[in-house]
Design a protein around this motif. Structure first.
Motif, short mmCIF file in Angstrom:
data_model
loop_
_atom_site.label_atom_id
_atom_site.label_comp_id
_atom_site.label_asym_id
_atom_site.label_seq_id
_atom_site.Cartn_x
_atom_site.Cartn_y
_atom_site.Cartn_z
N SER A 46 -32.35 -34.54 -23.24
CA SER A 46 -31.00 -34.18 -21.98
C SER A 46 -30.92 -33.22 -21.14
CB SER A 46 -29.97 -34.70 -22.59
OG SER A 46 -29.88 -36.38 -23.63
N PHE A 47 -31.24 -32.55 -21.74
CA PHE A 47 -31.48 -30.63 -21.73
C PHE A 47 -32.65 -30.77 -20.87
CE2 PHE A 47 -28.54 -29.21 -25.28
CZ PHE A 47 -27.75 -29.62 -24.93
N GLU A 48 -33.55 -31.32 -21.26
CA GLU A 48 -34.63 -30.92 -20.51
C GLU A 48 -34.80 -31.49 -19.05
OE1 GLU A 48 -38.52 -31.70 -22.55
OE2 GLU A 48 -38.08 -29.42 -23.45
N ILE A 49 -34.45 -33.03 -19.48
CA ILE A 49 -34.13 -33.64 -17.74
C ILE A 49 -32.94 -33.12 -17.02
CG2 ILE A 49 -33.52 -35.47 -16.95
CD1 ILE A 49 -34.21 -37.00 -19.40
N LEU A 50 -32.15 -32.70 -17.81
CA LEU A 50 -31.41 -31.99 -16.77
C LEU A 50 -32.31 -30.33 -16.53
CD1 LEU A 50 -28.49 -31.88 -19.08
CD2 LEU A 50 -28.64 -32.80 -16.73
N ALA A 51 -32.19 -29.84 -17.04
CA ALA A 51 -33.61 -28.53 -16.53
C ALA A 51 -34.18 -28.74 -15.55
CB ALA A 51 -33.92 -28.24 -17.81
N LEU A 52 -34.72 -30.27 -14.83
CA LEU A 52 -35.83 -30.52 -14.13
C LEU A 52 -35.06 -30.24 -12.95
CD1 LEU A 52 -38.28 -31.57 -12.94
CD2 LEU A 52 -37.68 -33.82 -13.91
N LEU A 53 -33.88 -31.07 -13.12
CA LEU A 53 -32.74 -31.49 -11.93
C LEU A 53 -32.67 -29.65 -11.21
CD1 LEU A 53 -30.55 -34.16 -13.16
CD2 LEU A 53 -32.69 -34.12 -11.34
N VAL A 54 -32.18 -29.12 -12.33
CA VAL A 54 -32.09 -27.70 -11.89
C VAL A 54 -32.44 -27.49 -11.77
CG1 VAL A 54 -30.36 -25.80 -12.24
CG2 VAL A 54 -29.64 -27.56 -14.00
N LEU A 55 -34.28 -27.37 -11.39
CA LEU A 55 -35.10 -26.73 -10.68
C LEU A 55 -35.12 -27.21 -9.57
CD1 LEU A 55 -37.76 -26.43 -13.53
CD2 LEU A 55 -36.82 -24.27 -12.04
N ILE A 56 -35.01 -28.97 -9.10
CA ILE A 56 -35.11 -29.50 -7.98
C ILE A 56 -34.25 -28.99 -6.74
CG2 ILE A 56 -34.48 -31.48 -7.01
CD1 ILE A 56 -35.71 -33.36 -8.97
N GLY A 57 -32.88 -29.01 -7.47
CA GLY A 57 -31.49 -28.88 -7.02
C GLY A 57 -31.43 -26.87 -6.25
N VAL A 58 -32.29 -25.96 -6.93
CA VAL A 58 -32.43 -25.11 -6.82
C VAL A 58 -33.17 -24.65 -5.66
CG1 VAL A 58 -33.19 -22.33 -7.26
CG2 VAL A 58 -31.42 -24.66 -9.04
N LEU A 59 -34.65 -25.24 -5.47
CA LEU A 59 -35.59 -25.06 -4.91
C LEU A 59 -35.21 -25.37 -3.36
CD1 LEU A 59 -37.99 -26.60 -6.75
CD2 LEU A 59 -37.79 -24.26 -6.17
N VAL A 60 -34.09 -26.82 -3.76
CA VAL A 60 -33.64 -27.61 -2.08
C VAL A 60 -32.59 -26.60 -1.56
CG1 VAL A 60 -31.74 -29.25 -1.66
CG2 VAL A 60 -33.83 -29.50 -3.45
N PHE A 61 -31.52 -25.54 -3.17
CA PHE A 61 -31.06 -24.57 -1.33
C PHE A 61 -31.65 -23.42 -1.62
CE2 PHE A 61 -27.66 -26.41 -4.77
CZ PHE A 61 -27.51 -27.09 -3.54
N LEU A 62 -33.14 -23.38 -2.11
CA LEU A 62 -33.63 -22.52 -1.11
C LEU A 62 -34.47 -22.49 0.27
CD1 LEU A 62 -35.63 -21.10 -4.50
CD2 LEU A 62 -34.08 -19.74 -3.15
N ALA A 63 -34.73 -23.57 -0.38
CA ALA A 63 -35.35 -24.40 1.02
C ALA A 63 -34.53 -24.23 2.39
CB ALA A 63 -35.93 -25.97 1.45
N ARG A 64 -33.39 -24.99 1.86
CA ARG A 64 -31.98 -24.40 2.98
C ARG A 64 -32.00 -22.30 3.69
NH1 ARG A 64 -28.29 -28.92 2.64
NH2 ARG A 64 -26.73 -27.49 2.86
N ARG A 65 -32.07 -22.14 2.41
CA ARG A 65 -31.77 -20.83 3.20
C ARG A 65 -32.81 -20.26 3.68
NH1 ARG A 65 -26.87 -17.84 1.10
NH2 ARG A 65 -25.45 -19.62 -0.05
N LEU A 66 -33.86 -20.40 3.28
CA LEU A 66 -35.45 -19.50 3.87
C LEU A 66 -35.57 -20.42 4.67
CD1 LEU A 66 -36.27 -18.34 0.63
CD2 LEU A 66 -35.05 -16.71 1.98
N ILE A 67 -35.85 -21.75 4.72
CA ILE A 67 -36.54 -22.67 5.95
C ILE A 67 -35.94 -23.26 6.97
CG2 ILE A 67 -38.55 -24.29 5.92
CD1 ILE A 67 -39.73 -23.40 2.83
N ILE A 68 -35.31 -23.95 6.35
CA ILE A 68 -34.42 -23.86 7.20
C ILE A 68 -33.25 -23.44 8.43
CG2 ILE A 68 -32.78 -26.14 7.94
CD1 ILE A 68 -33.60 -27.73 5.56
N GLY A 69 -32.72 -22.63 7.07
CA GLY A 69 -31.77 -21.70 7.83
C GLY A 69 -30.87 -22.31 8.09
N LEU A 70 -29.47 -23.01 7.55
CA LEU A 70 -28.54 -23.30 8.35
C LEU A 70 -27.58 -22.28 8.73
CD1 LEU A 70 -27.91 -26.18 5.34
CD2 LEU A 70 -28.58 -26.07 7.70
N LYS A 71 -26.68 -22.84 9.79
CA LYS A 71 -26.34 -21.47 11.09
C LYS A 71 -24.98 -21.22 9.94
CE LYS A 71 -23.84 -21.40 14.65
NZ LYS A 71 -22.98 -21.44 16.24
#
Length: 432
Positions: free
Chosen positions: A110-135
């Motif tokens: 379970s910890f490993e599956i959650l770790a993968l979900l954390v990585l997905i979530g963090v990568l989305v957050f990085l994209a929103r800040r660095l690529i999309i550049g939300l106002k």
């Protein structure tokens, strides 16, 4: 034994340093005025469970909300394994809870599956800040440090999750090889895919496993001590902050005791108001004039910008940003706390929250619509601070714009904001 001693010393030092920083924050919060927010505990527990634990206000914006739940749930639950790591580090054991058998395998998987979900979530957050550049991630208050702070935390989370998965992959391969004390324990649904990328040498695998183990636990201890300096302290404060939420209806202003006592004295000659020196200041000029819940709000602010993104004043080009109000309050409180630590309580550095941090233009731009309060995912109330700063400007200084002074005079003389007397109010209906 040497590694156990080193680990124990590092762990104790990390806990002590974190405790000292938390005590400073508690001291700063206690600089605020007292306020009773312990009523209706059943409702308060419900709100805390729903908003802080259940993340109910986060999912109003589904993408950010779901990704945040991935990161929040994953990071918190994965860190339950830290308990095992700490015990292993202190006593020199390896996977001390492996005796749980099938349940242990379920936990690690379970910890490993959650770790993968954390990585997905963090990568989305990085994209929103660095690529999309939300106002809403920009603004005058979002200087270099606030932006860097968010990126540091996201990168730390990526590194910790990768270290966790790599550690498990190396451990799993050592188990397959039957090397030394690496007993067969745990399930590895994610890190199992990394096994083929690792070397076949047992000694090299042990170095990788031990290096990732140390990196993971030292990273978590460093992260723990970084929290008090970061906006991510809301991980801890979100729970008390929502518990001490204002349960009154939105838009209901609190009465000032000093004013209420004056009214009572006028209506009842037998009523004895408290002495004038006990009244204190009308409204707030500096952070010490705010109550302790407002100061805790400032430390809980996540700087997510949801409040500012829905603020009608900000959206129409006004100077006001509710997020800036909270950040300025926190910055001023930190400054006052350092002065208190260095010079003692009551030291005057010649600065105040009003004017030096928050301008008059900002507080009078607010329409008091409560949109910022409604939007905040952890029930922070910037409006209450704005109202208290306004109260000081009006009641202590009588320092407001000409249009507001005219309105106050009309209310006092005519019972309405307009310049017409009450007797003339219906004149419009008599005209054809």
């Amino acid at each position: 034994m040497i590694s156990q001693i080193i680990f124990s010393l590092i762990f104790i030092a990390a806990v002590v340093c974190f405790t000292l920083q938390v005590r400073k924050i508690i001291r700063n919060i206690n600089l605020g005025k007292s306020i009773n927010r312990s009523d209706n505990p059943k409702e308060r527990w419900r709100i805390m469970a729903k908003i802080a634990l259940g993340q109910s206000k986060m999912v109003v914006r589904p993408v950010a909300g779901i990704m945040h739940i991935f990161v929040y749930v994953g990071f918190v639950i994965i860190n339950l394994e830290v308990l095992e790591i700490i015990i292993d580090g202190i006593f020199g054991t390896h996977r001390i809870f492996s005796f749980l058998g099938g349940f242990y395998n379920f936990l690690i998987g379970s910890f490993e599956i959650l770790a993968l979900l954390v990585l997905i979530g963090v990568l989305v957050f990085l994209a929103r800040r660095l690529i999309i550049g939300l106002k809403r991630f920009s603004g005058v208050e979002m200087t270099a440090w606030p932006k860097s702070d968010a990126l540091y935390i996201l990168l730390i989370e990526v590194l910790l999750m990768l270290a966790f998965l790599t550690m498990n992959a190396a451990d799993h391969k050592l188990q397959i090889l039957g090397y030394s004390h690496y007993i067969k324990a745990g399930s590895f649904p994610i890190s199992g895919f990394l096994v083929g990328l690792l070397p076949n040498s047992a000694s090299s695998l042990e170095i990788i496993e031990r290096s990732c183990w140390w990196f993971h636990i030292l990273g978590i201890l460093a992260f723990l001590n970084y929290l008090p300096f970061s906006k991510h302290f809301h991980i801890i404060l979100a729970f008390p902050n929502t518990w001490y939420s204002n349960l009154n209806n939105k838009g209901k202003f609190n009465n000032m005791d000093a004013v209420t006592n004056e009214v009572k004295a006028m209506l009842d000659p037998s009523f004895a108001p408290p002495p004038a020196d006990a009244i204190g200041r009308f409204g707030a000029k500096d952070v010490q004039d705010l109550n302790w819940v407002q100061l805790m709000n400032a430390y809980t602010c996540t700087e997510c910008g949801r409040c500012t993104s829905v603020c009608p004043a900000n959206q129409t080009g006004k100077l006001l940003s509710p997020r800036k109000i909270m950040m300025d309050t926190r910055d001023r409180l930190d400054e006052v706390g350092k002065n208190t630590e260095k010079h003692g309580k009551g030291y005057d550095d010649g600065k105040t929250l009003l004017d030096d941090f928050i301008s008059r233009e900002e507080i009078w731009a607010c329409t008091t619509c409560n949109a910022c309060v409604e939007a905040c995912p952890v029930n922070i109330d910037p409006l209450s601070i704005i109202i208290d700063l306004r109260r000081y400007a009006v009641m202590e200084e009588s320092k407001v714009t000409g249009s507001l002074n005219a309105m106050f005079s009309n209310v006092e003389n005519n019972g309405a904001p307009w310049k017409y007397s009450p007797a003339d109010r219906l004149n419009w209906a008599e005209k054809e």
